[in-house]
Design an enzyme around this catalytic site. Structure first.
Site, PDB file in Angstrom:
ATOM      1  N   GLU A  49       0.879  -1.169   0.000  1.00 46.48           N
ATOM      2  CA  GLU A  49       0.000   0.000   0.000  1.00 46.48           C
ATOM      3  C   GLU A  49       0.922   1.225   0.000  1.00 46.48           C
ATOM      4  OE1 GLU A  49      -3.387   2.153   2.840  1.00 46.48           O
ATOM      5  OE2 GLU A  49      -2.129   0.539   3.632  1.00 46.48           O
ATOM      6  N   ASP A  60      -4.107   9.072   9.930  1.00 42.68           N
ATOM      7  CA  ASP A  60      -2.819   8.492  10.293  1.00 42.68           C
ATOM      8  C   ASP A  60      -2.300   9.001  11.626  1.00 42.68           C
ATOM      9  OD1 ASP A  60      -2.250   6.813   7.955  1.00 42.68           O
ATOM     10  OD2 ASP A  60      -2.348   8.708   6.869  1.00 42.68           O
TER      11      ASP A  60
END
Length: 261
Positions: A49, A60
């Site tokens: 990814e 994140d």
């Protein structure tokens, strides 16, 4: 089935669970990030990814946020990224690349163009966490035309009706966030929390015909083993980046071997 789902089904005949590793494009430099991706493919990971960095990666945690900000100290562009990933995809046909980013840089590049160029470079899936499916009709159409899969995310706090809708529309695979919050430290160790994760994945499976990938907080082999029979892909993000930061490629490879072999 789509190319992505077919690849997963064929690989799953050989392995109880597949590995997806997360790399930030351009961190700590473009050349070093490409070298790391190449090494991961040489080591036999099933998926990479690749995150095209954005200044405000809201899903994140601190490790990936810091990597994105470091990467953005360089001048990066989506077209060059796609071309370089295409070269890797040709060189390593046993692995697959999925491109992840946030809507802003991809929208500026052009979502129709993104889908077309991704397909040309044999990138079979796109992940845009901050694009709501209700506002994604044009994007979905572009992906369908180009034969690639938009990958949707569900979380433990996704309302049941919405979860069923997202799972029902998933094609390549459905990204199941293992816990609430951002990427990074695990919050589902322990019997009670594991039971909750098991119930969550079982509920998703009632609605999803597509393969299921699980990420956010995976750091230990026991966590990977607990996903066998409940998911198809284990996604390693912040833990791999932390290992890489501490000891370079060798430390990252050791972690992958400890978790998956």
């Amino acid at each position: 089935m789509s190319q992505l789902a077919t690849f997963i089904a064929e690989k799953r005949q050989q392995k109880p669970i597949l590995s997806m590793t997360h790399v930030v494009y351009g961190y700590p430099s473009v050349e070093e990030s490409l070298s790391w991706m190449k090494r991961l493919m040489q080591e036999g990971v099933d998926f990479i990814e690749v995150q095209f960095p954005f200044s405000d990666p809201v899903a994140d945690g601190p490790s990936i946020v810091a990597a994105c900000h470091k990467a953005l100290e360089q001048k990066l562009d989506v077209e060059t990224c796609l071309s370089q990933l295409g070269t890797l995809a040709k060189d390593f046909p046993e692995s697959r690349i999925v491109l992840m980013s946030y809507l802003n840089p991809m929208y500026r590049f052009g979502l129709d163009k993104l889908a077309k160029r991704a397909a040309e470079e044999n990138i079979l899936g796109l992940i845009l966490p901050d694009l709501p499916i209700e506002q994604a009709a044009t994007y979905q159409a572009a992906c369908k035309t180009s034969g690639i899969d938009p990958v949707w995310l569900v979380t433990p706090v996704t309302p049941p009706d919405r979860l069923a809708m997202l799972a029902g529309q998933a094609s390549g695979f459905l990204y199941c966030v293992a816990r609430s919050g951002v990427t990074g430290h695990s919050a589902h160790e322990g019997k009670a929390k594991q039971t909750s994760l098991d119930d969550y994945l079982a509920h998703i499976k009632q609605h999803a015909s597509a393969p299921m990938g699980v990420g956010f907080g995976l750091r230990e082999r026991t966590q990977i083993e607990q996903l066998i029979g409940k998911a198809d892909i284990a996604i390693l993000g912040s833990a791999l980046l932390d290992a890489y930061n501490q000891g370079g490629q060798e430390a990252g490879v050791k972690l992958i071997k400890d978790l998956f072999h």
